[in-house]
Design a protein around this motif. Structure first.
Motif, mmCIF file in Angstrom:
data_model
loop_
_atom_site.group_PDB
_atom_site.id
_atom_site.type_symbol
_atom_site.label_atom_id
_atom_site.label_comp_id
_atom_site.label_asym_id
_atom_site.label_seq_id
_atom_site.Cartn_x
_atom_site.Cartn_y
_atom_site.Cartn_z
ATOM 1 N N THR A 77 -12.425 -1.658 -0.594
ATOM 2 C CA THR A 77 -11.222 -2.272 0.073
ATOM 3 C C THR A 77 -10.640 -3.711 -0.645
ATOM 4 O O THR A 77 -9.630 -3.696 -1.035
ATOM 5 C CB THR A 77 -11.242 -2.580 1.304
ATOM 6 O OG1 THR A 77 -11.542 -1.427 2.238
ATOM 7 C CG2 THR A 77 -10.096 -3.233 1.908
ATOM 8 N N ARG A 124 -9.313 -1.369 -4.713
ATOM 9 C CA ARG A 124 -8.097 -1.138 -4.138
ATOM 10 C C ARG A 124 -7.098 -2.024 -5.003
ATOM 11 O O ARG A 124 -5.974 -1.416 -5.698
ATOM 12 C CB ARG A 124 -7.732 -1.624 -2.694
ATOM 13 C CG ARG A 124 -6.268 -1.430 -2.316
ATOM 14 C CD ARG A 124 -6.330 -1.811 -1.063
ATOM 15 N NE ARG A 124 -7.010 -0.981 0.256
ATOM 16 C CZ ARG A 124 -6.861 -1.093 1.322
ATOM 17 N NH1 ARG A 124 -6.054 -2.041 1.843
ATOM 18 N NH2 ARG A 124 -7.594 -0.248 2.233
ATOM 19 N N THR A 165 -7.037 -0.712 -8.904
ATOM 20 C CA THR A 165 -6.110 0.538 -8.883
ATOM 21 C C THR A 165 -4.824 0.348 -8.570
ATOM 22 O O THR A 165 -3.715 1.280 -9.297
ATOM 23 C CB THR A 165 -6.735 1.804 -8.237
ATOM 24 O OG1 THR A 165 -6.902 1.200 -6.628
ATOM 25 C CG2 THR A 165 -8.101 2.000 -8.434
ATOM 26 N N HIS A 166 -4.461 -0.438 -7.630
ATOM 27 C CA HIS A 166 -2.921 -0.578 -7.371
ATOM 28 C C HIS A 166 -2.067 -1.058 -8.700
ATOM 29 O O HIS A 166 -1.049 -0.519 -9.103
ATOM 30 C CB HIS A 166 -2.580 -1.586 -6.288
ATOM 31 C CG HIS A 166 -1.504 -1.526 -5.733
ATOM 32 N ND1 HIS A 166 -1.144 -2.724 -4.930
ATOM 33 C CD2 HIS A 166 -0.544 -0.525 -5.653
ATOM 34 C CE1 HIS A 166 0.134 -2.385 -4.438
ATOM 35 N NE2 HIS A 166 0.536 -1.096 -4.987
ATOM 36 N N ARG A 189 -2.698 1.626 -12.107
ATOM 37 C CA ARG A 189 -1.961 3.030 -11.827
ATOM 38 C C ARG A 189 -0.457 2.599 -12.486
ATOM 39 O O ARG A 189 0.089 3.501 -13.213
ATOM 40 C CB ARG A 189 -1.859 3.159 -10.300
ATOM 41 C CG ARG A 189 -0.937 4.648 -10.243
ATOM 42 C CD ARG A 189 -1.050 4.835 -8.796
ATOM 43 N NE ARG A 189 -2.183 5.300 -8.375
ATOM 44 C CZ ARG A 189 -2.920 4.488 -7.208
ATOM 45 N NH1 ARG A 189 -2.437 3.382 -7.083
ATOM 46 N NH2 ARG A 189 -3.901 4.885 -6.864
ATOM 47 N N GLN A 239 7.089 5.748 -10.260
ATOM 48 C CA GLN A 239 5.750 4.847 -10.023
ATOM 49 C C GLN A 239 6.375 3.647 -9.456
ATOM 50 O O GLN A 239 5.668 3.086 -8.551
ATOM 51 C CB GLN A 239 5.609 4.432 -11.440
ATOM 52 C CG GLN A 239 4.606 5.095 -12.139
ATOM 53 C CD GLN A 239 3.271 5.594 -11.321
ATOM 54 O OE1 GLN A 239 2.745 4.618 -10.962
ATOM 55 N NE2 GLN A 239 2.880 6.745 -11.248
ATOM 56 N N VAL A 270 5.704 4.857 -5.536
ATOM 57 C CA VAL A 270 4.529 4.844 -5.374
ATOM 58 C C VAL A 270 3.826 3.490 -5.166
ATOM 59 O O VAL A 270 3.091 3.344 -4.069
ATOM 60 C CB VAL A 270 3.635 5.583 -6.426
ATOM 61 C CG1 VAL A 270 1.962 5.610 -6.388
ATOM 62 C CG2 VAL A 270 4.034 7.186 -6.412
ATOM 63 N N PHE A 271 4.100 2.571 -5.825
ATOM 64 C CA PHE A 271 3.602 1.226 -5.858
ATOM 65 C C PHE A 271 4.245 0.601 -4.536
ATOM 66 O O PHE A 271 3.122 -0.133 -3.772
ATOM 67 C CB PHE A 271 4.168 0.207 -7.173
ATOM 68 C CG PHE A 271 3.645 -1.110 -6.942
ATOM 69 C CD1 PHE A 271 2.384 -1.341 -7.794
ATOM 70 C CD2 PHE A 271 3.928 -1.954 -6.238
ATOM 71 C CE1 PHE A 271 1.824 -2.706 -7.936
ATOM 72 C CE2 PHE A 271 3.303 -3.512 -6.290
ATOM 73 C CZ PHE A 271 2.256 -3.650 -6.969
ATOM 74 N N LEU A 317 2.258 2.297 -1.482
ATOM 75 C CA LEU A 317 0.924 1.728 -1.316
ATOM 76 C C LEU A 317 1.019 0.603 -0.625
ATOM 77 O O LEU A 317 0.049 0.143 0.106
ATOM 78 C CB LEU A 317 0.206 1.869 -2.583
ATOM 79 C CG LEU A 317 -0.319 3.110 -3.277
ATOM 80 C CD1 LEU A 317 -0.738 3.216 -4.563
ATOM 81 C CD2 LEU A 317 -1.277 3.927 -2.452
ATOM 82 N N THR A 318 1.970 -0.479 -1.038
ATOM 83 C CA THR A 318 2.112 -1.477 -0.298
ATOM 84 C C THR A 318 2.209 -1.574 1.072
ATOM 85 O O THR A 318 1.748 -2.264 2.073
ATOM 86 C CB THR A 318 3.109 -2.532 -1.157
ATOM 87 O OG1 THR A 318 2.993 -2.543 -2.504
ATOM 88 C CG2 THR A 318 3.362 -3.731 -0.532
ATOM 89 N N ILE A 371 1.423 1.092 2.899
ATOM 90 C CA ILE A 371 0.036 1.619 3.417
ATOM 91 C C ILE A 371 -0.932 0.478 3.697
ATOM 92 O O ILE A 371 -1.861 0.420 4.965
ATOM 93 C CB ILE A 371 -0.522 2.715 2.311
ATOM 94 C CG1 ILE A 371 0.439 4.054 2.688
ATOM 95 C CG2 ILE A 371 -1.965 2.854 3.010
ATOM 96 C CD1 ILE A 371 -0.087 4.950 1.722
ATOM 97 N N TYR A 372 -1.359 -0.513 2.890
ATOM 98 C CA TYR A 372 -2.139 -1.461 2.816
ATOM 99 C C TYR A 372 -1.609 -2.578 3.887
ATOM 100 O O TYR A 372 -2.500 -2.984 4.744
ATOM 101 C CB TYR A 372 -2.127 -2.415 1.682
ATOM 102 C CG TYR A 372 -2.625 -1.452 0.408
ATOM 103 C CD1 TYR A 372 -3.275 -0.291 0.528
ATOM 104 C CD2 TYR A 372 -2.394 -1.862 -0.783
ATOM 105 C CE1 TYR A 372 -3.758 0.459 -0.295
ATOM 106 C CE2 TYR A 372 -2.742 -1.070 -2.070
ATOM 107 C CZ TYR A 372 -3.616 -0.003 -1.708
ATOM 108 O OH TYR A 372 -3.890 0.716 -2.795
#
Length: 268
Positions: free
Chosen positions: A182, A186, A189-190, A193, A248, A251-252, A255-256, A258-259
Motif C-alpha cells: 500500500t 503502490r 507502480t502508479h 506504469r 494510459q 488508467v492513471f 487508479l487515483t 480507486i485509491y
C-alpha cells in the motif's frame, strides 16, 4: 510518420538505432549542469499543455447553449466521462463530487502530455520522463493518505493495513505485506506504469521511423523493399501508440479514484 531520430551512420557505415540520447534533447535554458537540470523542451511542453487545457475548458463552457455545438459537446463529453465513468462509478454517488476537479485535471493533463508524443514537430510525451510521472503519482499519494487521515484519523493506518476476517495466526505477515504494497509499491507502480509505457512506445516509434528511413534511403538490393514494410508497420504502431496514450491517461485517473475510494472506506 515521425522522424524523431534519423538514422546515423556508424564508422562502419551501418545502421545506428535511436536511443535515449535522441529523445532527451538539449536544454533551452540550462542551469545546474552538474545535476542535469534546466528548462528544456519537456518543461516547455508542460507549460503549453496547461495553456491549451485552460483555453479548451474555458472556450468549451463559455456559451453553454442548450443545443451544444461540436466544441461544447467535446468538452462536456470529456468532463462527463471522467465524472460519471470514473468518479461516480468508482468512488460512489455519495462521496465522488469533491474529487471531480482533481480527476478531471489529472485526466486532461496526462492525456494532452501523452498526445504530444504523436504530434509532428513536438514529438515528445513529457510523461516519458520519469520525473513527470513521479510528480503526478506523488501528488496523488500525498492526497489519498491525507484524505484517509482526515476521514479516520490515525486509525486510517490500521484500516489500510489490517484486513478484516484474517486469522490471527497469519495476521502479522498479512499486515507487513499490506504495508509494503500500500505505502511503498503502490506509488511506484502508479508512476512507473505511465512512464514506462510512454517511454517504450516512443522508442518503438522512433525506431520504426529510423529503420524505415535507413532501409529506404541507404539500403541496397533486396533490402530496400523492406523499408516499405517497416514503414507500414511503423504507421500501425503510431496509430496504436495514440490509443495507448489515451488509455494510459484513463488508467492513471482510474487508479487515483480507486485509491481515493479506499481511503474513504470504513474497512479493508
Amino acid at each position: 510518420m515521425i522522424a524523431l531520430a534519423l538514422p546515423a551512420e556508424t564508422e562502419n557505415g551501418g545502421f545506428h538505432a535511436p536511443g535515449l540520447e535522441d529523445l532527451h534533447l538539449p536544454e533551452i535554458l540550462p542551469w545546474g549542469a552538474e545535476y542535469g537540470t534546466g528548462f528544456g523542451k519537456q518543461m516547455l511542453l508542460v507549460l503549453l499543455s496547461i495553456a491549451l487545457i485552460s483555453w479548451f475548458l474555458v472556450a468549451a463552457s463559455r456559451r453553454g447553449a442548450m443545443v451544444p455545438g461540436k466544441f461544447q459537446f467535446l468538452g462536456e463529453y470529456s468532463y462527463s466521462f471522467v465524472r460519471n465513468s470514473v468518479g461516480k462509478d468508482v468512488i460512489g454517488e455519495r462521496d465522488f463530487r469533491p474529487f471531480i476537479p482533481l480527476l478531471v485535471s489529472l485526466f486532461f493533463f496526462i492525456l494532452v502530455n501523452n498526445l504530444f508524443g504523436s504530434i509532428p514537430l513536438l514529438q515528445l510525451p513529457t510523461t516519458s520522463h520519469v520525473g513527470t510521472a513521479y510528480a503526478l503519482a506523488g501528488i496523488v499519494y500525498v492526497f489519498w493518505i491525507g484524505l484517509g487521515i482526515k476521514k479516520h484519523g490515525l486509525r486510517y493506518f490500521k484500516v489500510a493495513t489490517v484486513p478484516s476476517g484474517v486469522p490471527k495466526a497469519i495476521l502479522p505477515l498479512i499486515v507487513v505485506i499490506e504495508i509494503i504494497s500500500t505505502f511503498f509499491v503502490r506509488p511506484i507502480t502508479h508512476s512507473l506504469r505511465l512512464f514506462a509505457t510512454m517511454l517504450s512506445g516512443h522508442l518503438i516509434i522512433a525506431l520504426s521511423a529510423a529503420g524505415s528511413s535507413f532501409l529506404l534511403l541507404e539500403a541496397d538490393g533486396l533490402l530496400k523493399p523492406l523499408g516499405l514494410l517497416t514503414l507500414a508497420g511503423g504507421v500501425g504502431m503510431y496509430l496504436f501508440e495514440i490509443l495507448i496514450q489515451v488509455l494510459q491517461a484513463y488508467v492513471f485517473v482510474l487508479l487515483t479514484a480507486i485509491y481515493i475510494q479506499g481511503s474513504l472506506a470504513e474497512d479493508h
